[in-house]
Design an enzyme around this catalytic site. Structure first.
Site, mmCIF file in Angstrom:
data_model
loop_
_atom_site.group_PDB
_atom_site.id
_atom_site.type_symbol
_atom_site.label_atom_id
_atom_site.label_comp_id
_atom_site.label_asym_id
_atom_site.label_seq_id
_atom_site.Cartn_x
_atom_site.Cartn_y
_atom_site.Cartn_z
ATOM 1 N N HIS A 80 1.416 -1.746 13.300
ATOM 2 C CA HIS A 80 2.411 -2.781 13.636
ATOM 3 C C HIS A 80 3.688 -2.234 14.261
ATOM 4 C CE1 HIS A 80 0.007 -5.737 11.581
ATOM 5 N NE2 HIS A 80 0.169 -5.187 10.393
HETATM 6 O O1 VJV Z 1 4.218 -11.776 5.695
HETATM 7 C C1 VJV Z 1 5.068 -10.927 5.910
HETATM 8 C C2 VJV Z 1 6.514 -11.304 6.214
HETATM 9 C C3 VJV Z 1 7.297 -11.946 5.215
HETATM 10 C C4 VJV Z 1 8.736 -11.574 5.047
HETATM 11 C C5 VJV Z 1 8.895 -10.442 4.018
HETATM 12 N N1 VJV Z 1 8.312 -10.828 2.727
HETATM 13 C C6 VJV Z 1 8.435 -9.719 1.766
HETATM 14 C C7 VJV Z 1 6.884 -11.181 2.871
HETATM 15 C C8 VJV Z 1 6.701 -12.318 3.875
HETATM 16 C C9 VJV Z 1 6.919 -12.689 6.395
HETATM 17 N N2 VJV Z 1 4.799 -9.618 5.868
HETATM 18 C C10 VJV Z 1 3.505 -9.100 5.508
HETATM 19 C C11 VJV Z 1 3.343 -7.724 6.114
HETATM 20 C C12 VJV Z 1 1.939 -7.209 5.991
HETATM 21 C C13 VJV Z 1 1.826 -5.823 6.591
HETATM 22 C C14 VJV Z 1 0.412 -5.323 6.650
HETATM 23 C C15 VJV Z 1 0.355 -3.900 7.143
HETATM 24 C C16 VJV Z 1 -1.036 -3.448 7.570
HETATM 25 O O2 VJV Z 1 -1.943 -3.540 6.499
HETATM 26 O O3 VJV Z 1 -1.562 -4.251 8.603
HETATM 27 C C17 VJV Z 1 -1.020 -2.013 8.120
HETATM 28 C C18 VJV Z 1 -0.505 -0.985 7.220
HETATM 29 C C19 VJV Z 1 3.404 -9.061 4.042
HETATM 30 N N3 VJV Z 1 2.363 -9.511 3.340
HETATM 31 C C20 VJV Z 1 2.633 -9.283 2.029
HETATM 32 C C21 VJV Z 1 3.880 -8.689 1.980
HETATM 33 N N4 VJV Z 1 4.337 -8.570 3.221
HETATM 34 C C22 VJV Z 1 4.601 -8.264 0.794
HETATM 35 C C23 VJV Z 1 5.661 -7.393 0.931
HETATM 36 C C24 VJV Z 1 6.371 -6.967 -0.190
HETATM 37 C C25 VJV Z 1 5.999 -7.426 -1.466
HETATM 38 C C26 VJV Z 1 4.920 -8.324 -1.581
HETATM 39 C C27 VJV Z 1 4.227 -8.734 -0.444
HETATM 40 C C28 VJV Z 1 7.449 -6.073 -0.099
HETATM 41 C C29 VJV Z 1 8.117 -5.687 -1.248
HETATM 42 C C30 VJV Z 1 7.703 -6.171 -2.470
HETATM 43 N N5 VJV Z 1 6.660 -7.023 -2.580
HETATM 44 C C31 VJV Z 1 8.403 -5.753 -3.725
HETATM 45 ZN ZN ZN Z 2 -3.400 -4.799 7.148
#
Ligand code: VJV
Ligand code: ZN
Ligand code: CA
Length: 378
Positions: free
Chosen positions: A142
């Protein structure tokens, strides 16, 4: 230990730096570099190191990272620390630092380690000293030129592909992470020298929100971006059949000199962030299928958030590229408890989510992608 199977016996290089497993994105953050340590312990205790050249890669240099990323973004990554991030607040909005991409201790070092490994893996293929190069630390698809995104800060995949393009006229990128490989697609959206092909969950809402079937590339790159948008719960049979049909057509039309395969393990069933239903066997079947073409192959990691299964999956896939058959009973490691209660390489992962990909949907999807690829035959 592992027993040898199959006839094509490629030379395999494996990249790992023990330190990589010790970085922490922060408490509760789903991305856990410790999965790399678990993987490595299984790989070594299965004896797979005897089938590969194992390297402790050097860190990427700033110059190497600058081949894709912007100067001031690199300066920021280099300078920012958990302690001074408040003082550097002015930069934060522009650089997308937040919950997904926190500033953690050693972040820049982590970036240099996983990126250095992907660059070295690519150079090893170019030199002809390996047929397959494996870097489970990499695959952070990403990251953008100017900003981090989705747990990714430096895009090691783009850096590796740029190395491959010095030698190979055409490079194929394939991405089986459950998320769209947006950073890699964007970097090569207007060139016909890199075809990007991502399988992912897509509903316009699931992160990162891109990867619709009609994103096909532009300019010279028109038709050279392939997107396979999928719904929740896709199962082994549908996925492997779709994958093989599309990849056969892609290989037939694009004829790449090298392949980069991103093996994000969040497409497995029971993933903490994922919603697919794949078994480790089916995920691995995609790796086996790409290996069979006998084209120089780079195999990299990516997502994967139920870390006991990430380690199992990437160990199994290391076995596949080596042509080694692994007994399902896991070897003992100091991390044995992670693999309770079954202590098996192939736990049952499917059945948590309903398959929302109808036969009709998948048939229409396949037809449209094969039609897109027909434009390349020209
Ligand atoms: O969905 C999103 C973005 C948000 C804003 C930020 N919040 C934390 C979550 C919703 C809209 N981000 C995804 C990013 C997924 C990245 C995937 C990476 C890969 O596998 O493709 C390659 C390495 C997302 N989904 C879930 C989370 N973020 C998430 C982030 C956290 C969390 C729980 C869920 C960050 C910190 C903590 N908990 C404590
Ligand atoms: Zn992924
Ligand atoms: Ca993907």
């Amino acid at each position: 230990g592992a027993t040898v199977a199959e006839h094509y016996r490629p030379r395999v290089s494996y990249y790992m730096r023990e330190q990589a497993g010790n970085f922490h994105y922060g408490r509760q953050h789903p991305m856990k570099p410790h999965r790399l340590t678990l993987t490595n312990h299984l790989v070594l205790n299965y004896g797979l190191h005897k089938h590969m050249d194992v390297y402790e890669p050097r860190r990427a240099t700033e110059d190497e990272i600058r081949e894709f990323h912007a100067e001031d973004y690199i300066d920021f990554l280099k300078r920012v620390t958990p302690d001074n991030q408040a003082a550097m607040q002015a930069c934060f909005s522009s650089f997308n630092i937040g919950d997904d991409c926190p500033i953690f201790d050693g972040m820049w070092d982590f970036c240099r380690i996983y990126s250095g490994a992907s660059i070295e893996a690519a150079r090893k293929l170019v030199s002809g000293a390996a047929d397959i190069a494996v870097n489970w630390m990499g695959g952070l698809h990403h990251a953008k030129k100017y900003e981090p995104s989705g747990f990714c800060y430096v895009n090691d995949i783009v850096l590796a592909i740029l190395q491959l393009l010095r030698y190979y006229p055409r490079v194929l990128y394939v991405d089986i992470d459950i998320h769209h490989g947006d950073g890699v697609q964007e970097a090569f959206y207007t060139t016909d020298r890199v075809m990007t092909c991502s399988f992912h969950k897509y509903n316009g809402d699931f992160f990162p929100g891109t990867g619709a079937i009609d994103e096909m590339g532009s300019g010279l790159g028109k038709f050279y971006a392939v997107n396979v948008p999928l719904q929740d719960g896709i199962d082994d049979r549908s996925y492997t059949q779709l994958f093989k049909t599309i990849m056969t057509a892609v290989m037939d039309t694009f004829k790449p000199g090298a392949i980069v395969l991103q093996c994000g393990a969040d497409s497995l069933g029971c993933d903490r962030l994922g919603v697919f239903n794949l078994s480790i066997a089916a995920h691995g079947e995609c790796v086996r299928f790409m290996k069979r073409f006998g084209v120089p192959l780079m195999v990299i990691g990516g997502g994967g958030y139920t870390i006991r299964n990430v380690a199992r999956c990437w160990t199994y896939e290391t076995g596949i590229v080596c042509g080694a058959e692994l007994p399902s009973a896991l070897p003992d490691t100091v991390y044995r408890d992670f693999f309770a209660p079954d202590y098996s390489l192939h736990p049952q992962l499917s059945g948590r989510v309903v398959n929302h990909n109808s036969r009709a949907y998948l048939n229409a999807l396949t037809a449209r992608i094969l039609e897109q690829l027909r434009y390349l035959k020209g």
